[in-house]
Design an enzyme around this catalytic site. Sequence first.
Site, mmCIF file in Angstrom:
data_model
loop_
_atom_site.group_PDB
_atom_site.id
_atom_site.type_symbol
_atom_site.label_atom_id
_atom_site.label_comp_id
_atom_site.label_asym_id
_atom_site.label_seq_id
_atom_site.Cartn_x
_atom_site.Cartn_y
_atom_site.Cartn_z
ATOM 1 N N ASP A 189 0.844 -1.195 0.000
ATOM 2 C CA ASP A 189 0.000 0.000 0.000
ATOM 3 C C ASP A 189 0.884 1.251 0.000
ATOM 4 O OD1 ASP A 189 -1.982 1.897 0.347
ATOM 5 O OD2 ASP A 189 -3.049 0.763 1.866
ATOM 6 N N ASP A 190 0.827 2.039 -1.062
ATOM 7 C CA ASP A 190 1.570 3.308 -1.162
ATOM 8 C C ASP A 190 3.079 3.111 -1.289
ATOM 9 O OD1 ASP A 190 -0.924 4.383 -0.698
ATOM 10 O OD2 ASP A 190 -0.368 5.513 1.088
ATOM 11 N N CYS B 74 -6.377 4.146 -3.201
ATOM 12 C CA CYS B 74 -6.512 2.744 -2.795
ATOM 13 C C CYS B 74 -7.661 1.999 -3.470
ATOM 14 C CB CYS B 74 -6.678 2.662 -1.281
ATOM 15 S SG CYS B 74 -5.182 3.050 -0.352
ATOM 16 N N ASP C 38 -0.474 -0.742 -4.781
ATOM 17 C CA ASP C 38 -1.718 -0.196 -5.329
ATOM 18 C C ASP C 38 -1.533 1.202 -5.900
ATOM 19 O OD1 ASP C 38 -1.380 1.099 -2.897
ATOM 20 O OD2 ASP C 38 -3.440 0.831 -2.225
ATOM 21 N N ASN C 39 -0.528 1.922 -5.438
ATOM 22 C CA ASN C 39 -0.193 3.233 -5.992
ATOM 23 C C ASN C 39 1.160 3.662 -5.455
ATOM 24 O OD1 ASN C 39 -2.730 3.851 -3.843
ATOM 25 N ND2 ASN C 39 -0.798 4.864 -3.352
#
Length: 503
Positions: A59-60, A92, A328-329
């Site tokens: 995540d991130d 997200c 996710d990013n």
Amino acid sequence: MPGPRPLAAALVGLSLVGAALAVTAQAAPSTSPAPASSPSPAASPVARQAPNVVFVLTDDLEPSLLKYMPTVRAMQKSGASFSDYVVSDSLCCPSRTSIFTGQYPHTSGVFTNSGDDGGLGAFDKNGLADQTYAVALQKAGYSTGFMGKYLNGYDPKAGDGTPGSNVPQGWDEWDVAGNGYPEFNYTMNENGREVKYGKRPQAYLTDVVSTKGQNFILNASAAGKPFALEIATFAPHAPYTPAPRDAKKYKGLKAPRSKAFNEASMTDKPAWMKDRPKLTKAQVKNLDTVYRKRAQSVRSVDLMLSRLRSTLRATGQLDNTYVVFSSDNGYHLGEHRLPAGKQTAYKTDIVVPLVVTGPGVKHATISRPAQNIDLAPTFVDLAGASALPEADGRSLLPLLKGQRPTDWRAYGLVEHHGPNLDPSDPDYAGKNGANPPSYEAITNNRLTYVEYTDGEREYYDNARDPQQLLNRWQDLSAARRAELKAALHDLQTCRGATDCSTS
């Protein structure tokens, strides 16, 4: 070639990890967590043709953090890495929706983390629950498991208390937390049963799902079924909580200082950010602290990957398993004078790692534009499952095996709805953070073109200006502007893999 090792032997190397799960949670007085199901000491798994999938989604995570992840770097040295892998939205829920379904936001209708166009509410309202890769693989005979972070808005409460309550379609094993961002003091839905975890070191969420993932592999191997496992970590998302064992690592580490860090001039940027003052010394110091904690927190993710691979090796499954690592990013930390955050169309936020190892995967750095919409079609393809009819993405297997399709897409598409005005959203940018208005963008290694709904435009020559310091929209000819506008329009209105691949 030696055969697979018996599961009893495999358990010897995992005994410490398995024992840790027994003391994982500091439970509330009314709830006592149970360890993951113990693997059966059955005979060695039978050789099979259908390959397995183990997918670790962070995540991130931005690419600079890979230097603190030796297992991922080792995967890069033996497998395939994508240099132009772009998310459909640097946020997200829309990104994870694209991963599950293979759909762009304009197809799925999920553009944000909450409200009518976002979150689990929009995902369910738009009928996406039965359009995921998990449903397709389960129908094809796969044992499926999901662990960690699901979609924004998921509540781990067990609902009516029946077995499997509040477990989405497609998943045989379900171990998902609600607010797991702090990594401690969270509630997890374990196959429909609520389990509360506390603040002891053994309750660290990334470690918990790591052990559960290893047990899932052991049990699926013992059952002789192909399996697909996705572990979606909360790390390294804010508040950037590292495992206690890593909390003192990297003393003095600072955030990367590229030319875009605290950018010298912003006069070429769009109205929503051009008047930003330079970051203060206090803000820069905070960014350094954030980066150090993020580097610390990814160590547990890398350890998890190492243990998952060891479990695959011990059960004789590694050579028959696609191991996939991504995020996710991305995340910006001081670039373009922006404090920590995401949501922009800049490369810092939309270009993330994608590393794949597995049967037939050629060692290479792949520069073709790939996106998170391609993951679900890839998983379905390698499993020989029925194609996802609504997917806009296409299988990456030809690229992974060294082929060069002539009809591959020219650009990645990014679609974003904003600004985000919900303070309860864990991705809310706050007063000084990056919070752009709605935009659409096309991008690849050569260029990035952004259209904002307020009429602003950005164009960057990524080949000559990789830090995206100079917006050259005003320098483009009318003909070139028309070409870019048409290319963006084709992608943002495409539907289906064929249409979206050739747009």
